[in-house]
Design a protein around this motif. Structure first.
Motif, PDB file in Angstrom:
ATOM      1  N   ASN A 156      41.776  35.392  37.647  1.00 61.23           N
ATOM      2  CA  ASN A 156      43.092  35.746  37.400  1.00 61.23           C
ATOM      3  C   ASN A 156      43.595  35.194  36.240  1.00 61.23           C
ATOM      4  O   ASN A 156      43.065  33.902  35.677  1.00 61.23           O
ATOM      5  CB  ASN A 156      44.039  35.330  38.537  1.00 61.23           C
ATOM      6  N   TYR A 158      47.282  33.620  34.655  1.00 57.98           N
ATOM      7  CA  TYR A 158      48.638  33.133  35.113  1.00 57.98           C
ATOM      8  C   TYR A 158      49.802  33.224  33.973  1.00 57.98           C
ATOM      9  O   TYR A 158      49.247  33.050  32.809  1.00 57.98           O
ATOM     10  CB  TYR A 158      48.373  31.611  35.626  1.00 57.98           C
TER      11      TYR A 158
ATOM     12  N   PRO B  81      54.762  40.195  43.208  1.00 56.80           N
ATOM     13  CA  PRO B  81      53.688  40.551  44.010  1.00 56.80           C
ATOM     14  C   PRO B  81      52.688  39.809  44.384  1.00 56.80           C
ATOM     15  O   PRO B  81      51.988  39.599  45.559  1.00 56.80           O
ATOM     16  CB  PRO B  81      53.051  41.908  43.336  1.00 56.80           C
ATOM     17  N   GLU B  82      52.445  38.654  43.370  1.00 58.05           N
ATOM     18  CA  GLU B  82      51.283  37.411  43.496  1.00 58.05           C
ATOM     19  C   GLU B  82      51.793  36.429  42.472  1.00 58.05           C
ATOM     20  O   GLU B  82      52.073  36.669  41.410  1.00 58.05           O
ATOM     21  CB  GLU B  82      49.844  38.219  43.237  1.00 58.05           C
ATOM     22  N   HIS B  83      51.770  35.368  43.176  1.00 56.53           N
ATOM     23  CA  HIS B  83      52.133  33.963  42.414  1.00 56.53           C
ATOM     24  C   HIS B  83      51.472  32.763  42.766  1.00 56.53           C
ATOM     25  O   HIS B  83      51.179  32.901  44.049  1.00 56.53           O
ATOM     26  CB  HIS B  83      53.725  33.867  42.277  1.00 56.53           C
ATOM     27  N   GLU B  84      51.327  31.938  41.935  1.00 53.25           N
ATOM     28  CA  GLU B  84      50.496  30.593  42.337  1.00 53.25           C
ATOM     29  C   GLU B  84      51.705  29.623  41.692  1.00 53.25           C
ATOM     30  O   GLU B  84      51.814  29.523  40.521  1.00 53.25           O
ATOM     31  CB  GLU B  84      49.429  30.786  41.712  1.00 53.25           C
ATOM     32  N   VAL B  89      50.720  36.063  38.813  1.00 53.62           N
ATOM     33  CA  VAL B  89      49.478  36.099  38.685  1.00 53.62           C
ATOM     34  C   VAL B  89      48.912  37.415  38.563  1.00 53.62           C
ATOM     35  O   VAL B  89      49.229  38.240  39.129  1.00 53.62           O
ATOM     36  CB  VAL B  89      48.784  35.671  39.999  1.00 53.62           C
TER      37      VAL B  89
ATOM     38  N   ARG C 333      52.660  47.035  43.609  1.00 50.01           N
ATOM     39  CA  ARG C 333      51.233  46.733  42.627  1.00 50.01           C
ATOM     40  C   ARG C 333      50.457  47.415  43.637  1.00 50.01           C
ATOM     41  O   ARG C 333      50.063  47.298  44.818  1.00 50.01           O
ATOM     42  CB  ARG C 333      51.108  45.342  42.630  1.00 50.01           C
ATOM     43  N   LYS C 335      46.532  48.187  45.296  1.00 51.55           N
ATOM     44  CA  LYS C 335      45.956  47.176  45.748  1.00 51.55           C
ATOM     45  C   LYS C 335      44.523  47.491  45.030  1.00 51.55           C
ATOM     46  O   LYS C 335      43.861  48.353  44.661  1.00 51.55           O
ATOM     47  CB  LYS C 335      45.668  47.640  47.267  1.00 51.55           C
TER      48      LYS C 335
END
Lengths: 505, 95, 491
Positions: A156, A158, B81-84, B89, C333, C335
């Motif tokens: 990924n 960031y 939807p996606e994170h860190e 992300v 989003r 998949k």
């Protein structure tokens, strides 16, 4: 000195089929010094936690709208004026559309056809003391993008949007630079100008200034034809080297890229117009494939904003408030008696120039410059410090140089005195009095010291009579005897008289 | 001007819309229908007409250079939807 | 209880004849019973009752704002803090804004009560509410002797249906090419698109930034005046919001229209238009004349170019405005994608409906290299000409009277195969957006089949007061007091 670009020697690359010359243009992104972003109230400070200097506007949230920061407009105008450029009283913000994870709106707000600043000029200063004019094509305001970090995870990237929306000035030059030295000198000069103006901190390590360098090569003579009729057909195909972030790298990237292009052309190939990356570790440029996709930015005026209209009187107010800029300062220093090169070194940083001026007050300009260059800058370079770190004030140095000039202390003592006030502090004049550092011009004291040296070294007396050049040894001994306080000229004269040496000894 | 399959593919690429191959042709047809209709604008001589840049007589608003926004990283992550931690992300981006 | 208008409920609340809680409870129940209409996509009953109680407390103390205790429906294009906002699209998923739009904040500050969010065409792109990801909305009206379900107009179809079916006292809408006035006209309600810049766009999901304007959708002209007063403001967060104080539109309703110069644009007489439309239009002119207005024929020569101009400008801006829906920071989003380009392409293809995708493609094309001048630049020049037409006629007249739509509500599915046929629904409304002017749709009569038709009044920039006064004159003359039969409670 009449500075013109075409009169200076172009850097020549010796190829197998003949000589080639380099043509360089630059696009510099300079971060505007402001508290908040171009279109939002989020902070511009460097080094915050990820995404914590991001407003909903900067994150491209639905329904969010830009409102322009007046300070950023003012800074762009100030910079334009500093570049002796035309200020456009009506400019337009456009959207530059493309997709990238660090571009949250899906477009960058920029200025395309109607920038805030038009044509201007920058004089660059070369080592030989000459000046070269580089034309500025335009300056426009735009938003910076965020940052994608690729090394945090194997699969990924960031995304941190802290930079997203910070105001940048994109300053575009004409293709007027002819050597790696000129390219580096341009960036150095531009940095000096924006720092004098206070419109950009010029901090290249933090990315406040980045250069995209356009390099092409052509057969000798092509450039003069281009200058004569303005047609780009006389020049070669250019490659754009992205995001070069130091003067040294600019020079290295130009050197590498020009040679690479000559090799390709001489090998029967053609140069492909492309975006390249400079790898400072390998000292080479390479193609950025990800940017190779045909770009179609679909610019159009941003309908969330209206045309940016400036009041001529307001621009005039800013003009009146401009500080003295490097070129004007340099000219003044040269008029004081400095060489053009020394003057351009001193004006490169405003702090340094200010320090010099305070140091040189009432003393010989050249002597002050020598003192600054040899005694202060030398020490700073050795310790990797800047002028702001010098513990001795310019006024204290002025006192030291003044005391040398009026014969109060000797040059040798001056250095010792500097060391004392540098390490221990104190007022130089008081130190001189307290420690008895005044120069000895009393002939009686000098004569006594000479007698003492002669008495201790009878053999040397004979030698010096045969070889008058050895007189210097005696001078040294006498100086030692007087603790360095004797006036070397007076010692020399007294010695010659005492030992009956010829004048040229 | 007529839009063909390849044009639709190129535009869809620019707009980042995945269009299945079998939809390209029908889409080209639809777009042509619209563009043919729009062609009527060519009847008008617009040579000396300025393009509209703003529909209202209003001076662009300026803000003062003060920090009064941001500091909402946690808030931003709530819809992500996606994170860190507080990074967004995305799949690895190759430079 | 649900029959109240804003004005009558306000007066009843002031007189303590009813409480906001009673009123709100009745409307919450009506909303639940009307789910077959699909007018609301998000109901917020708890929030509504809580706000109603707070209003009652303020009213009891003799306090309260202009809309204190009055329950409203909000188009799902307005971002509402803590309440899901979808813009009728799957791409926003369950997006919950952490901020409140300026317009809705103004309403809550005035004491209004939120019943929920209304359905709409996806990203406000449509004229029938059939492009919504939440499914179509059904018009409360049905033609005589017919069971076929009709569209409520669009894109503010949920709001128009909710107002027509008494599922709120009034609603907010947005209008980019006719999205307030056209649905109002086909549901027998009043819809006002204010002058561009009158209502802040901050916090409203953008479709076409240079055209979008929020406005009131109400049961009466007086209500439109009341609601606009609270929606409108000067907003430092919207660079295109205009620095003109908001007048008291309700007060300005008084005074009649004696001496008002009303223009009738000859270009709006379209070949093949239903005779009922032309007849209603003539009747409207007569009503105004009877009340002392002076009627004159005028010419707006570039009228026929308005719709094609709109279908370049609006998609171009939309293609850029919708680029932020990329699956990175919020919303849908796709998949199982491994690279960023697929993430974009799949998320957007899955999240956007077909009409939105079509308009993104049109917009991308007209801005792309080689086509910009032929399409976008030309369209913006046409826009200048269209705006100039109005400037010219406003030297002679004060307001313009036109039909609001080319016909009554049509059946669900009737026009969804032919984009251009669908676009023609906005033929009478779109010029107003291109010129940035205010436009008001007022119900004026029924077709032979018993379906409502409306007339449109177009005003000078920032002269909403005059079209409201003329609208009141039409409303009084038409004495339109028809309501649709309630078929949905049984459905």
């Amino acid at each position: 000195m009449s500075p013109t670009s075409s009169s200076t020697a172009a850097q020549i690359i010796k190829g197998q089929t003949g000589d080639w010359e380099i043509v360089i243009g630059m696009e510099v992104h300079a971060q505007v010094s402001s508290n908040s972003k171009l279109f939002s109230g989020a902070s511009t400070e460097f080094g915050a936690e990820p995404n914590n200097q991001v407003s909903f506007v900067d994150a491209g949230m639905p329904g969010m709208l830009p409102v322009i920061n007046e300070k950023c407009v003012e800074q762009a105008v100030r910079t334009g004026l500093g570049l002796k450029a035309k200020i456009n009283l009506r400019s337009i913000f456009d959207r530059k559309n493309y997709f990238y994870p660090d571009l949250p709106q899906g477009y960058q707000i920029s200025q395309f056809q109607n920038p805030i600043v038009g044509e201007g000029e920058v004089f660059i200063d070369l080592k030989d003391g000459s000046s070269v004019l580089v034309g500025i094509e335009r300056l426009h305001l735009e938003q910076d993008a965020g940052k994608s970090l690729h090394d945090q995870s194997p699969d990924n990237s960031y995304v941190d949007l802290n930079r997203s929306g910070i105001a940048l000035m994109e300053i575009v030059t004409k293709p007027h630079m002819r050597s790696s030295e000129e390219a580096a000198a341009f960036l150095r000069k531009l940095r000096a100008i924006v720092r004098y103006l206070g419109t950009c901190d010029g901090n290249m390590d933090e990315g406040s200034m980045r250069a995209d360098v356009n390099v092409s090569v052509c057969k000798v003579g092509g450039y003069d034809k281009f200058r004569a009729d303005g047609s780009f057909k006389h020049l070669g195909t250019r490659c754009e080297i992205k995001n070069v972030n130091s003067m040294r790298f600019v020079a290295q990237a130009v050197e590498y890229e020009a040679r690479r292009q000559v090799e390709i052309i001489e090998g029967g190939g053609t140069i492909k117009q492309e975006t390249r990356l400079f790898d400072s570790k390998l000292n080479e440029t390479r193609s950025m494939r990800s940017k190779e996709e045909a770009h179609d930015y679909r610019y159009f005026p941003d309908p969330d904003l209206l045309p940016l209209e400036l009041d001529a009187a307001w621009v005039e107010t800013i003009k009146k408030s401009l500080p003295e800029l490097p070129d004007e300062k340099r000219a003044r220093f040269v008029a004081f008696g400095l060489t053009p090169y020394d003057a351009s070194v001193l004006v490169a940083e405003r702090e340094l120039a200010d320090y010099y001026e305070a140091l040189a007050k009432g003393v010989d300009a050249k002597a002050a410059a020598n003192w600054l260059n040899n005694e202060i800058l030398g020490r700073l370079n050795r310790d990797s410090l800047t002028i702001a770190d010098v513990p001795v004030s310019a006024a204290a140095n002025n006192a030291i140089v003044t005391m040398v000039a009026d014969g109060t202390i000797s040059g040798k003592i001056a250095k010792d005195l500097l060391y004392i006030v540098w390490t221990e502090g104190g007022d130089p004049r008081q130190v001189v009095e307290a420690r008895g550092l005044r120069q000895v011009t009393d002939t009686g004291a000098i004569d006594a010291a000479i007698e003492a040296v002669i008495a201790a070294n009878p053999d040397k007396v004979e030698e010096v009579k045969a070889k008058p050049k050895l007189a210097a040894w005696f001078v040294g001994q006498v100086m030692k005897q007087t603790g360095g306080k004797a006036n070397p000229g007076a010692v020399n004269a007294a010695l010659k008289k005492r030992l009956n040496l010829p004048d040229e000894g | 001007m007529s839009v063909d399959k390849d044009t639709v593919r190129r535009i869809a690429g620019l707009a980042r819309l995945a269009v299945p191959a079998e939809k390209l042709e029908p889409l080209a047809g639809e777009l042509n229908g619209i563009f043919n209709w729009v062609e009527m604008l060519n009847e008008v001589n617009v040579a000396d007409v300025p393009a509209m840049t703003s529909v209202v007589a209003q001076k662009l608003k300026w803000r003062a250079d003060v920090v009064n926004d941001g500091g909402v990283a946690e808030e931003l992550m709530k819809n992500a939807p996606e994170h860190e931690s507080t990074f967004f992300v995305v799949p690895k981006v190759v430079e | 209880m649900t029959d109240f208008t804003l004005a009558s409920a306000r007066d009843a609340l002031k007189a303590k004849k009813i409480s906001s809680l009673e009123l709100t409870t009745a409307l919450v129940k009506a909303v639940e019973e009307a789910r077959p209409l699909n007018a609301y996509v998000t109901e917020t009953p708890e929030k509504a009752l809580e706000m109603a109680r707070a209003s009652d407390t303020r009213l009891a103390k003799g306090e309260g704002g202009a809309l204190e205790g009055l329950p409203l429906a909000i188009k799902d294009l307005f971002c509402t803090k803590g309440v899901r906002t979808t813009a009728g699209s799957n791409i926003l998923g369950n997006y919950v804004p952490p901020y409140e739009s300026t317009v809705t904040q103004n309403l809550w500050d005035a004491g209004a009560v939120m019943l929920g969010k209304t359905n709409m065409d996806e990203f406000a792109m449509g004229s029938s509410n059939e492009t919504s990801a939440h499914g179509p909305v059904f018009n409360p009206w049905m033609a005589k002797n017919s069971n076929s379900k009709l569209v409520p107009g669009g894109s503010s179809g949920g709001s128009s249906a909710a107002v027509a079916a008494n599922l709120c006292l009034a609603a907010t809408g947005t209008d980019t090419g006719g999205s307030i006035r056209q649905p109002a006209a086909v549901t027998g309600t009043v819809g006002l698109k204010p002058t561009y810049g009158r209502c802040s766009r901050w916090g409203i999901v953008a479709f076409a930034s240079s055209l979008d304007q929020a406005g009131p959708m109400t049961k009466t002209v007086r209500d439109a005046a009341i609601l606009l007063k609270s929606m409108a403001s000067i907003d430092p967060k919207d660079s295109t919001s205009v620095d003109i104080p908001v007048p008291d539109y309700e007060k300005l309703l008084e005074g009649g229209i004696k001496g008002l110069k009303v223009g009738i644009p000859k270009e709006y007489r379209m070949d093949g238009a239903p005779p009922e439309i032309a007849a209603l239009w003539d009747k409207g002119a007569e009503w105004l004349k009877a009340q002392g207005a002076e009627i004159m024929e005028i010419s707006l020569p570039h009228t026929k170019y308005a719709l094609p101009t709109y279908y370049i400008v609006a998609p171009a801006e939309a293609s850029s405005n919708l680029a932020r829906y990329d699956g990175v920071r919020f919303g849908h989003r796709a998949k199982g994608v491994r690279d960023i380009t697929s993430l974009y392409e799949k998320s957007r293809a899955e999240g956007f409906g077909l009409e939105v995708q079509r308009r993104i493609l049109i917009g991308t094309y007209v801005l792309s290299a080689g086509y910009y001048d032929a399409y976008y630049a030309r369209a913006q020049k046409l826009r200048t000409l269209i705006a100039r037409d109005f400037t010219e006629v406003y030297k002679k007249c004060d307001v313009i009277l036109t039909p609001a739509t080319p016909g009554p509500a049509f059946a669900v599915g009737d026009k969804s195969d032919d984009p251009v046929a669908m676009y023609l629904n906005d033929v009478f409304t779109v010029t107003v957006n291109l010129a940035g002017l205010p436009g008001l749709a007022v119900p004026a009569g029924l077709t032979a089949n018993g379906l409502p038709l409306g007339l449109q009044l177009i005003g000078k920039a920032f002269d909403e007061a005059t079209i409201l006064r003329a609208g009141l004159a039409i409303e009084q003359a038409a004495a339109f007091n028809h309501k649709p039969a309630n078929w949905w409670r049984a459905a």
